[in-house]
Design a protein around this motif. Sequence first.
Motif, short mmCIF file in Angstrom:
data_model
loop_
_atom_site.label_atom_id
_atom_site.label_comp_id
_atom_site.label_asym_id
_atom_site.label_seq_id
_atom_site.Cartn_x
_atom_site.Cartn_y
_atom_site.Cartn_z
N ALA A 67 35.43 18.50 1.01
CA ALA A 67 35.19 17.55 2.10
C ALA A 67 35.44 18.17 3.48
O ALA A 67 34.56 18.11 4.36
N PRO A 68 36.61 18.79 3.73
CA PRO A 68 36.83 19.35 5.07
C PRO A 68 35.89 20.51 5.39
O PRO A 68 35.45 20.65 6.54
N GLY A 128 31.02 22.47 8.25
CA GLY A 128 29.63 22.93 8.28
C GLY A 128 28.78 22.15 9.26
O GLY A 128 27.90 22.71 9.93
N GLN A 129 29.02 20.84 9.37
CA GLN A 129 28.31 20.04 10.37
C GLN A 129 28.75 20.42 11.79
O GLN A 129 27.95 20.46 12.72
N ALA A 130 30.05 20.72 11.92
CA ALA A 130 30.60 21.00 13.25
C ALA A 130 30.09 22.30 13.84
O ALA A 130 29.87 22.39 15.06
N VAL A 131 29.89 23.32 13.01
CA VAL A 131 29.50 24.61 13.57
C VAL A 131 28.12 24.54 14.22
O VAL A 131 27.82 25.33 15.13
N ARG A 132 27.30 23.60 13.80
CA ARG A 132 26.00 23.42 14.45
C ARG A 132 26.14 22.92 15.89
O ARG A 132 25.21 23.05 16.70
N VAL A 163 42.27 21.66 9.18
CA VAL A 163 43.65 21.72 8.69
C VAL A 163 43.65 21.54 7.18
O VAL A 163 43.30 20.47 6.68
N LEU A 164 44.04 22.58 6.48
CA LEU A 164 44.00 22.58 5.02
C LEU A 164 45.38 22.92 4.45
O LEU A 164 45.49 23.54 3.39
N ASP A 165 46.41 22.50 5.14
CA ASP A 165 47.78 22.85 4.73
C ASP A 165 48.21 22.11 3.46
O ASP A 165 49.21 22.48 2.84
N LEU A 175 37.19 19.24 17.50
CA LEU A 175 37.31 18.54 16.23
C LEU A 175 38.55 19.00 15.49
O LEU A 175 38.79 20.21 15.37
N VAL A 176 39.37 18.05 15.02
CA VAL A 176 40.46 18.36 14.10
C VAL A 176 40.10 17.72 12.77
O VAL A 176 40.21 16.51 12.59
N ALA A 177 39.62 18.54 11.83
CA ALA A 177 39.19 18.05 10.52
C ALA A 177 40.33 18.20 9.53
O ALA A 177 41.20 19.06 9.67
N GLY A 178 40.31 17.37 8.52
CA GLY A 178 41.35 17.43 7.49
C GLY A 178 42.21 16.18 7.50
O GLY A 178 42.36 15.52 8.53
#
Length: 458
Positions: A94-95, A100-104, A82-84, A44-47
Amino acid sequence: MADTYLDLVNTPLPGRIAKALGLPRPSVLRRYSPGETLALDPVLVAGAGAGADALADVLLGWDIEVRRHVLPGEKLSAAVVVLDRAASPADLAAPMLELGQAVRLLVPGGRVIGLLRSSADTTNPAEAAARQGIDGAIRSVAHELRNGATANGIVLRGDATTTDATTLGALRFLLSGRSAYVDGQFIEVTSLPAASAADLAAADTAAGEGVPDQPLTGKTAVVTGAARGIGAKIAEVLARDGARVIVVDVPAAGEQLARVANSVSGTALQLDITAPDAAARILDHAAQRYGGVDIVVHNAGITRDKLLANMDASRWDSVIAVNIASQLRMNEQLLASPVFSGTGRIISLASTSGIAGNRGQSNYAASKAGVIGMVRAQAAAFDGGGRTINAVAPGFIETDMTAKIPPLTRQVARRLSSLQQGGLPVDVAETVAFLASDAAAGINGQVLRVCGQNLVGA
């Protein structure tokens, strides 16, 4: 020394009993093996923003399945947030909630990696608050993960971007099995001068799945204190990665040193690193045998533990002489010598004792904190060139030294980290090898802890 408890709770019945009793259940860590695949499951690439989009495109080029949003029930090898572009604390919600959903959904040994900009690079209070907030959030996530998963961060300094070669080199390290015992840590990266030798080399090692398993081919490395333990393992891993290795230790360890040299097809040099001519002898040996030296690993170190109230001058002075004074003297001579490569790497072994202190180790902690201070200050002499100097700070590592700790104390020490186990010498060696590589060309003056996150709040 083997961790019998770890082995036991990773079998079915004892594992169920440990769970029922609420006992620690450390997982077998995913460690590196040559030819490993970075991600068997999607990443997953979030952000939002151009940095996240560009990074996702690079990962696709690495033959990794990329997801831009969480798909319910789909297993993930890693989650990169990615929080740059975070400009205020409100931008984190939001990210981070998606993370939090992804770590599950992380598979055992999964990775969480945050990309952020440094709070030191802004004078805007809201931006600084957001950036420092990311630091705290990622470290907290690392404490929450289980099944051998880790969470770390990459801090972009100056005008570094999410797809610079040095950023990608750090990302590859953190995604890989090489970083098994690196948890809750942050690697600062800077961009490199375009078309410089360091930039081109880093770009080659950051490129896709075709990265060679021997990134140190053609390099010559020196490892001090290499007759046994962590030093011997560092020599082994550097040789595995393609380096020609010179192993150094005191004459009293000559027989063990020769065995290590033979095992890595290297050469042995017996000397006392506290001698004034130690660096000159190392440089002369490297010049005669290999034409130069590219990597120097200051691993040699001693302990002479005693409560400060009972400390004598010989215990204090001997530890300082070996653990820090010798490195200061040797580094001066290395930097002044044409035998030391213009893209050379110096990696010093510090310790978490030098960060948090340790009872009965005021001399040792002073020496290891001194290593950290030296590395940070001397980085300025390397900045802008092809050379780098960094430190690795091990936590509780399973060695002959820790095997002498009383059994109950040893068990407690193992379970205090987020990974609930001690590290192995190979974990330290993998981090040293990464910092020695061209992929780490934009990492300078850093102290990277290999401790499984065993410091409170770190």
